[in-house]
Scaffold this motif. Sequence first.
Motif, PDB file in Angstrom:
ATOM      1  N   ALA A 127       0.813  -1.227   0.000  1.00  0.00           N
ATOM      2  CA  ALA A 127       0.000   0.000   0.000  1.00  0.00           C
ATOM      3  C   ALA A 127       0.845   1.276   0.000  1.00  0.00           C
ATOM      4  CB  ALA A 127      -0.952  -0.011   1.194  1.00  0.00           C
ATOM      5  N   PRO A 128       1.975   1.338   0.722  1.00  0.00           N
ATOM      6  CA  PRO A 128       2.761   2.586   0.718  1.00  0.00           C
ATOM      7  C   PRO A 128       3.336   2.964  -0.644  1.00  0.00           C
ATOM      8  CG  PRO A 128       3.355   1.210   2.604  1.00  0.00           C
ATOM      9  CD  PRO A 128       2.507   0.369   1.696  1.00  0.00           C
ATOM     10  N   ILE A 129       3.429   2.010  -1.565  1.00  0.00           N
ATOM     11  CA  ILE A 129       4.008   2.313  -2.876  1.00  0.00           C
ATOM     12  C   ILE A 129       3.030   2.064  -4.019  1.00  0.00           C
ATOM     13  CG2 ILE A 129       6.396   1.917  -2.160  1.00  0.00           C
ATOM     14  CD1 ILE A 129       6.210  -0.891  -3.327  1.00  0.00           C
ATOM     15  N   HIS A 130       1.786   1.750  -3.687  1.00  0.00           N
ATOM     16  CA  HIS A 130       0.817   1.378  -4.719  1.00  0.00           C
ATOM     17  C   HIS A 130       0.640   2.474  -5.761  1.00  0.00           C
ATOM     18  CE1 HIS A 130      -3.302   1.385  -6.424  1.00  0.00           C
ATOM     19  NE2 HIS A 130      -3.006   0.129  -6.664  1.00  0.00           N
ATOM     20  N   ASP A 131       0.540   3.724  -5.339  1.00  0.00           N
ATOM     21  CA  ASP A 131       0.281   4.819  -6.267  1.00  0.00           C
ATOM     22  C   ASP A 131       1.437   5.058  -7.228  1.00  0.00           C
ATOM     23  OD1 ASP A 131      -2.170   5.187  -5.116  1.00  0.00           O
ATOM     24  OD2 ASP A 131      -1.555   6.858  -3.844  1.00  0.00           O
ATOM     25  N   LYS A 132       2.619   4.520  -6.914  1.00  0.00           N
ATOM     26  CA  LYS A 132       3.789   4.693  -7.782  1.00  0.00           C
ATOM     27  C   LYS A 132       4.011   3.495  -8.707  1.00  0.00           C
ATOM     28  CE  LYS A 132       6.508   7.312  -4.360  1.00  0.00           C
ATOM     29  NZ  LYS A 132       7.825   7.371  -3.675  1.00  0.00           N
ATOM     30  N   MET A 133       3.189   2.459  -8.579  1.00  0.00           N
ATOM     31  CA  MET A 133       3.528   1.176  -9.176  1.00  0.00           C
ATOM     32  C   MET A 133       2.879   0.937 -10.537  1.00  0.00           C
ATOM     33  SD  MET A 133       3.319  -2.650  -7.479  1.00  0.00           S
ATOM     34  CE  MET A 133       4.579  -2.276  -6.257  1.00  0.00           C
ATOM     35  N   LYS A 134       3.688   0.385 -11.457  1.00  0.00           N
ATOM     36  CA  LYS A 134       3.230  -0.187 -12.723  1.00  0.00           C
ATOM     37  C   LYS A 134       3.642  -1.647 -12.720  1.00  0.00           C
ATOM     38  CE  LYS A 134       1.868   3.717 -14.747  1.00  0.00           C
ATOM     39  NZ  LYS A 134       0.495   3.957 -15.271  1.00  0.00           N
ATOM     40  N   ILE A 135       2.805  -2.538 -13.239  1.00  0.00           N
ATOM     41  CA  ILE A 135       3.086  -3.966 -13.088  1.00  0.00           C
ATOM     42  C   ILE A 135       3.136  -4.700 -14.425  1.00  0.00           C
ATOM     43  CG2 ILE A 135       1.957  -3.960 -10.834  1.00  0.00           C
ATOM     44  CD1 ILE A 135      -0.310  -5.643 -12.212  1.00  0.00           C
ATOM     45  N   THR A 136       3.767  -5.865 -14.375  1.00  0.00           N
ATOM     46  CA  THR A 136       3.633  -6.869 -15.414  1.00  0.00           C
ATOM     47  C   THR A 136       3.177  -8.160 -14.741  1.00  0.00           C
ATOM     48  OG1 THR A 136       4.720  -7.989 -17.264  1.00  0.00           O
ATOM     49  CG2 THR A 136       6.043  -7.643 -15.280  1.00  0.00           C
ATOM     50  N   ILE A 137       2.444  -8.965 -15.455  1.00  0.00           N
ATOM     51  CA  ILE A 137       1.847 -10.171 -14.876  1.00  0.00           C
ATOM     52  C   ILE A 137       2.847 -11.335 -14.928  1.00  0.00           C
ATOM     53  CG2 ILE A 137       0.032 -11.903 -15.162  1.00  0.00           C
ATOM     54  CD1 ILE A 137      -0.939  -9.247 -14.014  1.00  0.00           C
ATOM     55  N   GLY A 138       2.929 -12.090 -13.817  1.00  0.00           N
ATOM     56  CA  GLY A 138       3.772 -13.274 -13.752  1.00  0.00           C
ATOM     57  C   GLY A 138       2.955 -14.551 -13.839  1.00  0.00           C
ATOM     58  N   ASN A 139       3.625 -15.684 -14.004  1.00  0.00           N
ATOM     59  CA  ASN A 139       2.916 -16.948 -14.162  1.00  0.00           C
ATOM     60  C   ASN A 139       2.101 -17.309 -12.928  1.00  0.00           C
ATOM     61  OD1 ASN A 139       5.769 -17.274 -13.258  1.00  0.00           O
ATOM     62  ND2 ASN A 139       5.164 -19.402 -12.896  1.00  0.00           N
ATOM     63  N   HIS A 140       2.559 -16.941 -11.726  1.00  0.00           N
ATOM     64  CA  HIS A 140       1.810 -17.283 -10.508  1.00  0.00           C
ATOM     65  C   HIS A 140       0.648 -16.327 -10.246  1.00  0.00           C
ATOM     66  CE1 HIS A 140       4.341 -20.573  -9.114  1.00  0.00           C
ATOM     67  NE2 HIS A 140       5.385 -19.863  -9.488  1.00  0.00           N
ATOM     68  N   ASP A 141       0.540 -15.275 -11.039  1.00  0.00           N
ATOM     69  CA  ASP A 141      -0.576 -14.348 -10.875  1.00  0.00           C
ATOM     70  C   ASP A 141      -1.826 -14.826 -11.592  1.00  0.00           C
ATOM     71  OD1 ASP A 141       1.144 -12.666  -9.447  1.00  0.00           O
ATOM     72  OD2 ASP A 141       1.883 -11.778 -11.311  1.00  0.00           O
ATOM     73  N   LEU A 142      -1.725 -15.972 -12.253  1.00  0.00           N
ATOM     74  CA  LEU A 142      -2.871 -16.567 -12.936  1.00  0.00           C
ATOM     75  C   LEU A 142      -3.497 -17.680 -12.113  1.00  0.00           C
ATOM     76  CD1 LEU A 142      -1.185 -16.959 -16.454  1.00  0.00           C
ATOM     77  CD2 LEU A 142      -2.409 -14.981 -15.568  1.00  0.00           C
ATOM     78  N   MET A 184       5.650  -5.772 -21.156  1.00  0.00           N
ATOM     79  CA  MET A 184       5.207  -6.909 -21.956  1.00  0.00           C
ATOM     80  C   MET A 184       4.646  -7.998 -21.044  1.00  0.00           C
ATOM     81  SD  MET A 184       8.362  -7.171 -24.678  1.00  0.00           S
ATOM     82  CE  MET A 184       7.888  -8.855 -25.084  1.00  0.00           C
ATOM     83  N   SER A 185       3.960  -8.963 -21.645  1.00  0.00           N
ATOM     84  CA  SER A 185       3.458 -10.102 -20.880  1.00  0.00           C
ATOM     85  C   SER A 185       4.022 -11.391 -21.454  1.00  0.00           C
ATOM     86  CB  SER A 185       1.930 -10.163 -20.917  1.00  0.00           C
ATOM     87  OG  SER A 185       1.474 -11.336 -20.263  1.00  0.00           O
ATOM     88  N   SER A 186       4.659 -12.165 -20.581  1.00  0.00           N
ATOM     89  CA  SER A 186       5.147 -13.480 -20.989  1.00  0.00           C
ATOM     90  C   SER A 186       4.084 -14.547 -20.774  1.00  0.00           C
ATOM     91  CB  SER A 186       6.414 -13.841 -20.205  1.00  0.00           C
ATOM     92  OG  SER A 186       6.186 -13.766 -18.796  1.00  0.00           O
ATOM     93  N   GLU A 187       2.866 -14.133 -20.399  1.00  0.00           N
ATOM     94  CA  GLU A 187       1.793 -15.075 -20.048  1.00  0.00           C
ATOM     95  C   GLU A 187       0.672 -15.113 -21.079  1.00  0.00           C
ATOM     96  OE1 GLU A 187       2.826 -16.895 -17.582  1.00  0.00           O
ATOM     97  OE2 GLU A 187       4.495 -15.462 -17.519  1.00  0.00           O
ATOM     98  N   PHE A 219      10.134  -4.234 -19.564  1.00  0.00           N
ATOM     99  CA  PHE A 219      10.070  -5.142 -18.425  1.00  0.00           C
ATOM    100  C   PHE A 219       8.971  -6.177 -18.627  1.00  0.00           C
ATOM    101  CE2 PHE A 219       7.369  -1.554 -17.392  1.00  0.00           C
ATOM    102  CZ  PHE A 219       6.347  -2.014 -16.576  1.00  0.00           C
ATOM    103  N   TYR A 220       9.259  -7.407 -18.178  1.00  0.00           N
ATOM    104  CA  TYR A 220       8.322  -8.526 -18.242  1.00  0.00           C
ATOM    105  C   TYR A 220       8.763  -9.546 -17.203  1.00  0.00           C
ATOM    106  CZ  TYR A 220      12.078 -10.121 -21.366  1.00  0.00           C
ATOM    107  OH  TYR A 220      13.299 -10.436 -21.900  1.00  0.00           O
ATOM    108  N   HIS A 221       8.042 -10.669 -17.080  1.00  0.00           N
ATOM    109  CA  HIS A 221       8.302 -11.580 -15.959  1.00  0.00           C
ATOM    110  C   HIS A 221       9.330 -12.670 -16.263  1.00  0.00           C
ATOM    111  CE1 HIS A 221       7.691 -13.683 -12.227  1.00  0.00           C
ATOM    112  NE2 HIS A 221       7.421 -14.801 -12.884  1.00  0.00           N
TER     113      HIS A 221
END
Length: 371
Positions: A127-142, A184-187, A219-221
């Motif tokens: 939560a303290p860094i959520h507003d600064k964050m951009k993400i890429t999806i990993g295999n365990h996020d599915l 990018m997404s490797s998933e 960046f990607y997973h």
Amino acid sequence: MKASLRLCVVWCSSYILCNIIRLPSIGIMMNLEKLNYGTVLTPLLLLTFSLLLHSFLTVNDRGLGNVFGLNSTNTADFSFAAVGDWGCTPDTKNTVRNIVDKNPELVLGLGDFAYRNNATCWFSLTAPIHDKMKITIGNHDLSAYTSRTEHHPSPERLQEYMNKFNLSSQYYSFNFQDVHFLSMSSEVPYKKGSEQYDFVKKDLQNAASELGIDWIVVFYHRVAYTSPVYLENDYLREQPPLRDTYHPLFEKYGVDLVIQAHSHNYQRTYPIKFNSNDPSQPFIVDRNTTNYYHPKGQIYTIVGTAGRPDIHNFAGPASPYTANQFIAYGFLNIDVLHNGTLLEGKFYDNNGTTSDHFTIDKSNTKRHVTS
């Protein structure tokens, strides 16, 4: 042209000052009713013109914000953090604290976030860094987890992350200051002919020619390049289709840095170019271990060090193209410095040490697209 205009400003200013100095004596020596108002107005109008011309030239040289004091520091200087393979552990909490302490303007989440049946714990920890964050999806996020090691496919878990970060696609791009970021997404499908491939190719093509963009970061997973690493009873392997499909594109459009995760350790390559004859052995273009001046290849990093407890130990010597590798918890911090001409990377270990350091210097150079 500007020199001539500045000469005009100097001449006009001198003429104006001489005439303005004369005005009081004119007023004293002449009856005001007989005063020629052209004598008064002409130098004042010239003064106004001169000041406007000076402001125009100064704004063009220094920028509007700098002229009027709106920019107290160099706006091109900023920092961003990158790390993946989080979990909900004490080490994860320490990594978040470490990031908060260094206070980057942007945080790249490299996938594999909660490893739980839901993402609540990870959302709470970050939560303290959520507003600064951009993400890429990993295999365990599915997947949804029923225990620490047992899990099953869960579209709901993926959607939880997509909703939290307002994503409609697993691949996207954005600019931050003078850096273009491509997530990018490797998933999802990424080979030639896929929608993602077409998006990435067009995006990099545009970024390479975009005015004001000095750096391209992807960046990607999953990993395109890695040293041999143990993974449970097997080895963690690089993804040949990911490597063979995209490294030539990254090279063509001048990508500077590629940030990966998936392997629970830290690795950084030398600047490397794609080797079409033996893709697993890329060409090393600079063997300096720390500092690079406008390298003609890409630097690949693996930063799977956020807090996941199952460490992936190295299964032998580092790959020939690897400049540094180690086991640690922490994150990669990138400072963009010197008016956007220098990129400085540091791995900040949660134990307080700096375990890796490298720079890419692009002063006095221009981005180019290879044929």
